[in-house]
Design a protein around this motif. Structure first.
Motif, PDB file in Angstrom:
ATOM      1  N   THR A  91       1.087  -1.093  -0.125  1.00  0.00           N
ATOM      2  CA  THR A  91      -0.066  -0.139   0.111  1.00  0.00           C
ATOM      3  C   THR A  91       1.199   1.208   0.093  1.00  0.00           C
ATOM      4  O   THR A  91       2.334   1.336   0.880  1.00  0.00           O
ATOM      5  N   VAL A  92       0.130   2.740  -0.868  1.00  0.00           N
ATOM      6  CA  VAL A  92       1.328   3.831  -0.278  1.00  0.00           C
ATOM      7  C   VAL A  92       1.806   3.881   1.182  1.00  0.00           C
ATOM      8  O   VAL A  92       2.892   4.488   1.017  1.00  0.00           O
ATOM      9  N   TYR A  93       1.076   3.584   2.734  1.00  0.00           N
ATOM     10  CA  TYR A  93       1.196   4.157   3.524  1.00  0.00           C
ATOM     11  C   TYR A  93       2.354   3.100   3.754  1.00  0.00           C
ATOM     12  O   TYR A  93       3.165   3.616   4.136  1.00  0.00           O
ATOM     13  N   ASP A  94       2.116   1.671   3.757  1.00  0.00           N
ATOM     14  CA  ASP A  94       3.603   0.884   3.781  1.00  0.00           C
ATOM     15  C   ASP A  94       4.776   1.680   2.843  1.00  0.00           C
ATOM     16  O   ASP A  94       5.937   1.259   3.427  1.00  0.00           O
ATOM     17  N   LEU A  95       4.928   1.355   1.524  1.00  0.00           N
ATOM     18  CA  LEU A  95       5.735   2.317   0.671  1.00  0.00           C
ATOM     19  C   LEU A  95       6.489   3.393   1.422  1.00  0.00           C
ATOM     20  O   LEU A  95       7.465   3.302   2.269  1.00  0.00           O
ATOM     21  N   VAL A  96       5.254   4.146   2.407  1.00  0.00           N
ATOM     22  CA  VAL A  96       5.956   5.564   2.741  1.00  0.00           C
ATOM     23  C   VAL A  96       6.975   5.523   4.093  1.00  0.00           C
ATOM     24  O   VAL A  96       7.713   5.773   4.612  1.00  0.00           O
ATOM     25  N   SER A  97       5.980   4.360   4.843  1.00  0.00           N
ATOM     26  CA  SER A  97       6.926   3.843   6.251  1.00  0.00           C
ATOM     27  C   SER A  97       8.284   3.230   5.724  1.00  0.00           C
ATOM     28  O   SER A  97       9.462   3.366   7.129  1.00  0.00           O
ATOM     29  N   PRO A 127      -5.540  10.350   1.011  1.00  0.00           N
ATOM     30  CA  PRO A 127      -6.701   9.764  -0.235  1.00  0.00           C
ATOM     31  C   PRO A 127      -6.595   8.652   0.025  1.00  0.00           C
ATOM     32  O   PRO A 127      -7.274   7.729  -0.378  1.00  0.00           O
ATOM     33  N   LEU A 128      -4.942   8.037  -1.138  1.00  0.00           N
ATOM     34  CA  LEU A 128      -4.795   6.921  -0.603  1.00  0.00           C
ATOM     35  C   LEU A 128      -3.955   6.494  -0.074  1.00  0.00           C
ATOM     36  O   LEU A 128      -3.183   4.668  -1.314  1.00  0.00           O
ATOM     37  N   GLN A 129      -3.900   6.570   0.648  1.00  0.00           N
ATOM     38  CA  GLN A 129      -3.037   5.896   1.406  1.00  0.00           C
ATOM     39  C   GLN A 129      -2.901   4.233   1.723  1.00  0.00           C
ATOM     40  O   GLN A 129      -2.272   3.566   2.290  1.00  0.00           O
ATOM     41  N   ASN A 130      -4.274   4.035   1.842  1.00  0.00           N
ATOM     42  CA  ASN A 130      -4.749   2.538   1.445  1.00  0.00           C
ATOM     43  C   ASN A 130      -4.619   1.479   0.323  1.00  0.00           C
ATOM     44  O   ASN A 130      -4.850   0.888   0.581  1.00  0.00           O
ATOM     45  N   ARG A 131      -4.687   2.542  -0.813  1.00  0.00           N
ATOM     46  CA  ARG A 131      -4.344   1.640  -2.207  1.00  0.00           C
ATOM     47  C   ARG A 131      -2.718   0.937  -2.591  1.00  0.00           C
ATOM     48  O   ARG A 131      -1.914   1.373  -1.993  1.00  0.00           O
ATOM     49  N   TYR A 132      -3.002  -0.068  -3.240  1.00  0.00           N
ATOM     50  CA  TYR A 132      -1.512  -0.673  -3.797  1.00  0.00           C
ATOM     51  C   TYR A 132      -1.242   0.036  -4.593  1.00  0.00           C
ATOM     52  O   TYR A 132      -1.816   0.392  -5.163  1.00  0.00           O
ATOM     53  N   LEU A 133       0.597   0.319  -4.469  1.00  0.00           N
ATOM     54  CA  LEU A 133       0.839   0.668  -5.548  1.00  0.00           C
ATOM     55  C   LEU A 133       0.363   0.111  -7.279  1.00  0.00           C
ATOM     56  O   LEU A 133       0.507   1.293  -7.830  1.00  0.00           O
ATOM     57  N   ASP A 134       0.087  -0.787  -7.384  1.00  0.00           N
ATOM     58  CA  ASP A 134      -0.540  -1.176  -8.824  1.00  0.00           C
ATOM     59  C   ASP A 134      -1.714  -0.737  -8.936  1.00  0.00           C
ATOM     60  O   ASP A 134      -2.036  -1.028 -10.334  1.00  0.00           O
ATOM     61  N   GLU A 135      -2.471  -0.082  -7.882  1.00  0.00           N
ATOM     62  CA  GLU A 135      -3.940   0.986  -8.086  1.00  0.00           C
ATOM     63  C   GLU A 135      -3.650   1.832  -8.812  1.00  0.00           C
ATOM     64  O   GLU A 135      -5.235   2.519  -9.094  1.00  0.00           O
ATOM     65  N   SER A 137      -1.949   5.404 -10.319  1.00  0.00           N
ATOM     66  CA  SER A 137      -1.288   5.706 -12.376  1.00  0.00           C
ATOM     67  C   SER A 137       0.107   5.820 -11.344  1.00  0.00           C
ATOM     68  O   SER A 137       0.779   5.885 -11.023  1.00  0.00           O
ATOM     69  N   GLY A 138       0.751   6.336 -13.289  1.00  0.00           N
ATOM     70  CA  GLY A 138       2.653   6.310 -13.141  1.00  0.00           C
ATOM     71  C   GLY A 138       2.702   7.548 -11.817  1.00  0.00           C
ATOM     72  O   GLY A 138       3.277   8.270 -11.073  1.00  0.00           O
ATOM     73  N   GLY A 139       1.692   8.674 -12.728  1.00  0.00           N
ATOM     74  CA  GLY A 139       2.045   9.373 -11.219  1.00  0.00           C
ATOM     75  C   GLY A 139       1.561   9.403 -10.383  1.00  0.00           C
ATOM     76  O   GLY A 139       2.432  10.618  -8.829  1.00  0.00           O
ATOM     77  N   GLN A 140       0.975   9.189  -9.445  1.00  0.00           N
ATOM     78  CA  GLN A 140       0.577   8.407  -7.826  1.00  0.00           C
ATOM     79  C   GLN A 140       1.876   7.851  -7.533  1.00  0.00           C
ATOM     80  O   GLN A 140       2.131   8.029  -6.323  1.00  0.00           O
ATOM     81  N   ARG A 141       1.717   7.449  -8.052  1.00  0.00           N
ATOM     82  CA  ARG A 141       2.961   6.767  -8.067  1.00  0.00           C
ATOM     83  C   ARG A 141       4.768   7.156  -7.940  1.00  0.00           C
ATOM     84  O   ARG A 141       5.393   7.393  -6.327  1.00  0.00           O
ATOM     85  N   GLN A 142       4.918   7.898  -8.295  1.00  0.00           N
ATOM     86  CA  GLN A 142       5.771   8.657  -8.690  1.00  0.00           C
ATOM     87  C   GLN A 142       6.450   9.707  -6.590  1.00  0.00           C
ATOM     88  O   GLN A 142       6.375   9.786  -6.129  1.00  0.00           O
ATOM     89  N   ARG A 143       4.445  10.193  -6.892  1.00  0.00           N
ATOM     90  CA  ARG A 143       4.081  11.264  -5.569  1.00  0.00           C
ATOM     91  C   ARG A 143       4.558  10.061  -4.710  1.00  0.00           C
ATOM     92  O   ARG A 143       4.947  10.086  -3.467  1.00  0.00           O
ATOM     93  N   ALA A 144       4.055   8.895  -4.870  1.00  0.00           N
ATOM     94  CA  ALA A 144       3.998   8.179  -3.557  1.00  0.00           C
ATOM     95  C   ALA A 144       5.594   7.657  -3.454  1.00  0.00           C
ATOM     96  O   ALA A 144       6.350   7.519  -1.737  1.00  0.00           O
TER      97      ALA A 144
END
Length: 252
Positions: A91-97, A127-135, A137-144
């Motif tokens: 998830t985004v939260y896991d990655l950032v952690s 709003p995206l913290q519980n979404r998985y990275l493969d869910e 967009s490329g831009g959202q993933r880059q921000r994460a």
């Protein structure tokens, strides 16, 4: 500050960095520009110890990068590579952690979670913290990924092409956020960037590379002049003033 002294690097006898000497300031935004193959990403990798130089030295606030304790170095310098691959589903939260690993060793405490939440908020990712990275967009993933690096809470933040996968609107938003990180959080942001107009608009200092050499350095006002840009990119340009910023214009 970051001191680069006489750094050279070769791949199969081919020089990719040639006797680079530079001082990167301890605050503000520094952009490294130049054509493809200029050595920009290699220089960033050597500074961050992802690659070892063949000769020369790099120090970060007098800490010798070549033999510094990894844990100590990770608490003063963080880096985001151009290519990032995770095989596990996160998830985004896991990655950032993951940015807190130099401190938490994988066991987050209340202070670590506070840093994670701040980084998520800073990059508008709550709003995206519980979404998985493969869910994403490329831009959202880059921000994460950028949020993960900021979460590491280092004085120096090195970013290799942080505008990858971002459209113009989100590129502007990213540069605003990096500018804020420098101004409000006291970070020294060092980024490799292809768009010289973004570098001009948002940077305090620019390093220009060509053919593995550092060929020019200075403020945007000093770098963004026709003779310098034409020499770096082998392309005729005009430089125009727009709201106090110098913009390079190319013609067909």
């Amino acid at each position: 500050m970051i001191e680069v002294k006489n750094v050279s690097k070769h791949y199969d006898q081919q020089p990719v960095l040639q006797d680079i000497c530079a001082t990167l300031p301890s605050s503000g935004v520094t952009s490294i520009i130049g054509p493809n193959g200029a050595g920009k990403s290699t220089l960033l990798s050597v500074i961050s110890r992802l690659l070892l130089a063949d000769s020369g030295s790099v120090s970060v606030d007098a800490l010798d990068v070549s033999d510094a304790n990894s844990e100590k170095l990770a608490q003063v310098l963080s880096v985001l590579r151009q290519e990032n691959h995770f095989t596990s589903r996160l998830t985004v939260y896991d990655l950032v952690s993951f940015g807190r690993y130099p401190y938490s060793k994988g066991r987050l405490n209340a202070d670590d979670r506070r840093h994670v939440e701040q980084a998520l908020g800073f990059l508008d990712l709550i709003p995206l913290q519980n979404r998985y990275l493969d869910e994403l967009s490329g831009g959202q993933r880059q921000r994460a990924f950028v949020a993960m690096v900021l979460c590491q809470d280092t004085k120096y933040v090195l970013l290799d092409e942080p505008l990858n996968n971002l459209d113009m609107k989100h590129s502007v938003a990213m540069m605003r956020q990096l500018r804020r990180a420098a101004d409000e959080l006291g970070k020294s942001i060092v980024l490799v960037i292809h768009d010289i107009n973004f570098a001009s608009a948002w940077s305090d200092y620019i390093l220009a590379m060509k053919g593995g050499r550092l060929v020019f350095r200075g403020t945007p006002q000093e770098v963004m002049v026709p003779q310098v840009i034409e020499d770096i990119f082998d392309l005729p340009v005009t430089i125009e003033e727009l709201n106090g910023q110098r913009i390079a214009v190319y013609y067909r």
